[in-house]
Structures are given as structure tokens and as C-alpha cells.
Design an enzyme around this catalytic site. Structure first.
Site, PDB file in Angstrom:
ATOM      1  N   LYS A 255       0.818  -1.219   0.000  1.00 22.24           N
ATOM      2  CA  LYS A 255       0.000   0.000   0.000  1.00 22.24           C
ATOM      3  C   LYS A 255       0.850   1.266   0.000  1.00 22.24           C
ATOM      4  O   LYS A 255       2.040   1.230   0.265  1.00 22.24           O
ATOM      5  CB  LYS A 255      -0.956  -0.017   1.208  1.00 22.24           C
TER       6      LYS A 255
ATOM      7  N   ARG B 283      -3.077  -9.902   5.591  1.00 20.81           N
ATOM      8  CA  ARG B 283      -3.527  -9.979   4.188  1.00 20.81           C
ATOM      9  C   ARG B 283      -2.393  -9.483   3.297  1.00 20.81           C
ATOM     10  O   ARG B 283      -1.943  -8.345   3.454  1.00 20.81           O
ATOM     11  CB  ARG B 283      -4.781  -9.116   4.033  1.00 20.81           C
TER      12      ARG B 283
HETATM   13  C1  8Y4 Z   1      -1.295  -1.433  -3.681  1.00 20.41           C
HETATM   14  C2  8Y4 Z   1      -1.673  -2.598  -3.131  1.00 20.41           C
HETATM   15  C3  8Y4 Z   1      -2.137  -0.366  -3.632  1.00 20.41           C
HETATM   16  C4  8Y4 Z   1      -2.883  -2.718  -2.522  1.00 20.41           C
HETATM   17  C5  8Y4 Z   1      -3.371  -0.482  -3.034  1.00 20.41           C
HETATM   18  C6  8Y4 Z   1      -3.755  -1.657  -2.488  1.00 20.41           C
HETATM   19  C7  8Y4 Z   1      -7.831  -4.445   2.837  1.00 20.41           C
HETATM   20  C8  8Y4 Z   1      -8.893  -5.272   2.487  1.00 20.41           C
HETATM   21  C9  8Y4 Z   1      -8.191  -4.209   0.728  1.00 20.41           C
HETATM   22  C10 8Y4 Z   1      -7.423  -4.412   4.195  1.00 20.41           C
HETATM   23  C11 8Y4 Z   1      -9.143  -6.036   4.632  1.00 20.41           C
HETATM   24  C12 8Y4 Z   1      -5.594  -2.745  -1.306  1.00 20.41           C
HETATM   25  C13 8Y4 Z   1     -10.139  -5.784   0.378  1.00 20.41           C
HETATM   26  C14 8Y4 Z   1      -6.954  -2.377  -0.912  1.00 20.41           C
HETATM   27  N1  8Y4 Z   1      -7.397  -3.791   1.715  1.00 20.41           N
HETATM   28  N2  8Y4 Z   1      -9.545  -6.071   3.366  1.00 20.41           N
HETATM   29  N3  8Y4 Z   1      -9.111  -5.113   1.159  1.00 20.41           N
HETATM   30  N4  8Y4 Z   1      -8.109  -5.222   5.050  1.00 20.41           N
HETATM   31  N5  8Y4 Z   1      -9.749  -6.797   5.541  1.00 20.41           N
HETATM   32  N6  8Y4 Z   1      -4.986  -1.715  -1.928  1.00 20.41           N
HETATM   33  O1  8Y4 Z   1      -6.523  -3.685   4.616  1.00 20.41           O
HETATM   34  O2  8Y4 Z   1      -5.107  -3.822  -1.107  1.00 20.41           O
HETATM   35  S1  8Y4 Z   1      -8.122  -3.701  -0.927  1.00 20.41           S
END
Ligand code: 8Y4
Length: 277
Positions: A224, A258
């Protein structure tokens, strides 16, 4: 006594030590090449690979929650996730969670074999609370300020840790009132969801205040922007930083991480687990 396992519609998630949840995005940008079958095959293969690497649960999502991402219709989300859930649950022995905010997707996903609901809106969307209660599967409740589209505009908190803990505690109460038993709940501070870097760091630093709610804590920081900002690195160079964040979270009491990078994360969590024993 502290509960050490969660029953995901028959598949057991053992939380006696830190576990990894593998991320399986089923969006056109993740498995893009042409036909639907290619897409399904590639997603299933990726899911199986993460299980081989040691994932204890696979999180399947068909709706991008990136700020500015196009909204996805219920039908499109179903078309993306249901075939992958159907096939993957037949082929692997760990549970699958469905990453969705929509009641209808929760219902169809569980019918297709999903054993847990991972809802970034913490069951606040129309019908979600009642549907989750009826389905009887575990739910991960996540904090998000605003909506995916607007959340990163200008998030403001007077005390982010208190706000997030208070929100999660309120959603837990709403779930209990709706008939979802406490043993079917996990909580998640929602790193990056309507939070600036300083908010994310405060939440990680004080994660014990979320752990104090008394429910298993799941965290997602993998790749992230908080990792990108700390390291000044692009998306594909954030693995080591994400692994470090995972270790910090687990040392503060998180039990599920996760991640996109199952193998590296699990190695690090095993080292942390040896110290936590
Ligand atoms: C790069 C990588 C940029 C990933 C953005 C992202 C969470 C989640 C997401 C979390 C739970 C994401 C579905 C966002 N994040 N579920 N989901 N906890 N429980 N963004 O932190 O990975 S999606």
C-alpha cells in the site's frame, strides 16, 4: 479461554499462530488477457500457488476499491468472483473469503463455496448485516472513513486510534444485535482507507488498542501507499517494506496478515511467532 479456531463453513482457520491471507484480485486489470476462461484459469492457478506457499485463507475480490476506480455492478462483480470461488474451493483445502460490500455477492459467493466475508464497509451497505447473519459465516469488519471514491481526499481525525477502535466496537455491537455471534467476528483497522501516512503509522504503533477489543485482528498493508511513502518506492518494490510492517503488526497482536506476497510474509511471521510463543 481464548478461541483459537474459526469455522469457515466447514473449513477451519486455525488462529493459534499468525496466519497469512493471500490476496486474489479478479479484476480485468489483474488477469487481463482476453477471454473469460483464460482469466478464470489464471486466477485459480494464482490461488493454488498461494496455498502452496502457505496461505491459510484466500481472499477473492472483484471490485477495485482504489480511489477513482470505476464502480462495478453487482452482475459484473458476480461474473468475476463466482466462477473462481466455485473452482478454487474444489481444488484447495483452505477457506476462501469473499471481499465484497454487496449483500447479493455475499450470498452467491457463500453458495459457491466461500467460507468468510471480508467487508471493507463493515456490513454498512443495504442488506449486508442481515445477509451476513443469515449466511452464518465469519465476517471481517474493517474501518474505512468515507467511501472508496472519496476517502483519500482529506482524511481528518482528532484521534485516529480512538475513532477506529470506537467504530469497530460499534460495528461489533451491531453484528451481535443482528444475530452474528462474537466467535464469527474479526476486526481490521483498514490501513489506507481514508487515512494519511501519519494515521496509518499511529494505528500500527497503537495496534494493541485494536487488539484490546478482544477479537482476532486482521491487517492489510501489503504494497500500500503507506509503504510506498515510507520507502519512496513503486508498487513492485514494496515487498520488504510490507513484510516489515506485517512483522510489526503481528508483534503487536495481529493474527492474520492480508498480503500479495505469501511466501516471504509467512517466513517472516514464523520468525515472529517463535518469539511470541
Ligand atoms: C497497492 C496494493 C495499492 C494494494 C493499493 C492496495 C484491505 C482489504 C483491501 C485491508 C481487509 C488494497 C479488500 C486495498 N485492503 N480487506 N481489502 N483489510 N480486511 N490496496 O486492509 O489492497 S483492498
Amino acid at each position: 479461554m481464548k478461541r483459537l479456531t474459526i469455522d469457515c463453513a466447514g473449513d477451519c482457520l486455525d488462529l493459534s499462530q499468525p496466519r497469512v491471507m493471500g490476496i486474489l484480485n479478479v479484476t480485468p486489470d489483474s488477469f487481463s488477457d482476453g477471454g473469460r476462461h483464460v482469466t478464470i484459469d489464471a486466477a485459480v492457478a494464482r490461488g493454488r500457488r498461494m496455498v502452496e506457499e502457505g496461505a491459510s485463507i484466500i481472499d477473492i475480490g472483484g471490485e477495485s476499491t482504489r480511489p477513482g476506480a470505476d464502480p462495478v455492478s453487482v452482475d459484473e462483480e458476480l461474473k468475476r468472483v463466482v466462477p473462481v470461488i466455485e473452482r478454487l474451493t474444489k481444488e484447495i483445502s483452505v477457506p476462501v473469503s469473499v471481499d465484497t460490500r454487496k449483500a447479493k455477492v455475499m450470498r452467491e459467493a457463500v453458495a459457491a463455496g466461500a467460507g468468510m466475508i471480508n467487508d471493507v464497509a463493515a456490513l454498512r451497505e443495504e442488506g449486508a448485516l442481515e445477509t451476513a447473519a443469515e449466511l452464518g459465516v465469519p465476517v471481517c469488519l474493517m474501518h474505512m472513513q468515507g467511501t472508496p471514491d472519496t476517502m483519500q481526499k482529506a482524511p481528518v481525525y482528532t484521534d485516529v486510534v480512538k475513532t477506529v477502535a470506537g467504530f469497530l466496537s460499534g460495528r461489533v455491537e451491531a453484528c451481535l444485535a443482528a444475530g452474528i455471534p462474537r466467535h464469527n467476528l474479526l476486526v481490521d483497522p483498514g490501513f489506507g482507507f481514508g487515512k494519511r501516512l501519519a494515521h496509518n503509522i499511529a494505528l500500527l504503533k497503537h495496534l494493541d488498542d485494536i487488539v484490546s477489543l478482544g477479537l482476532p485482528v486482521l491487517v492489510g498493508m501489503s504494497r500500500k501507499s503507506m509503504i510506498g511513502q515510507l520507502l519512496d518506492r513503486p508498487l513492485d518494490e514494496r515487498v520488504f517494506g510490507s513484510v516489515a510492517a506485517a512483522v510489526v503488526a503481528v508483534m503487536k497482536g495481529a493474527i492474520v496478515v492480508r498480503t500479495h506476497d505469501v511466501g516471504p510474509t509467512l517466513d517472516a511471521l514464523k520468525v515472529a511467532a517463535a518469539v511470541l510463543e
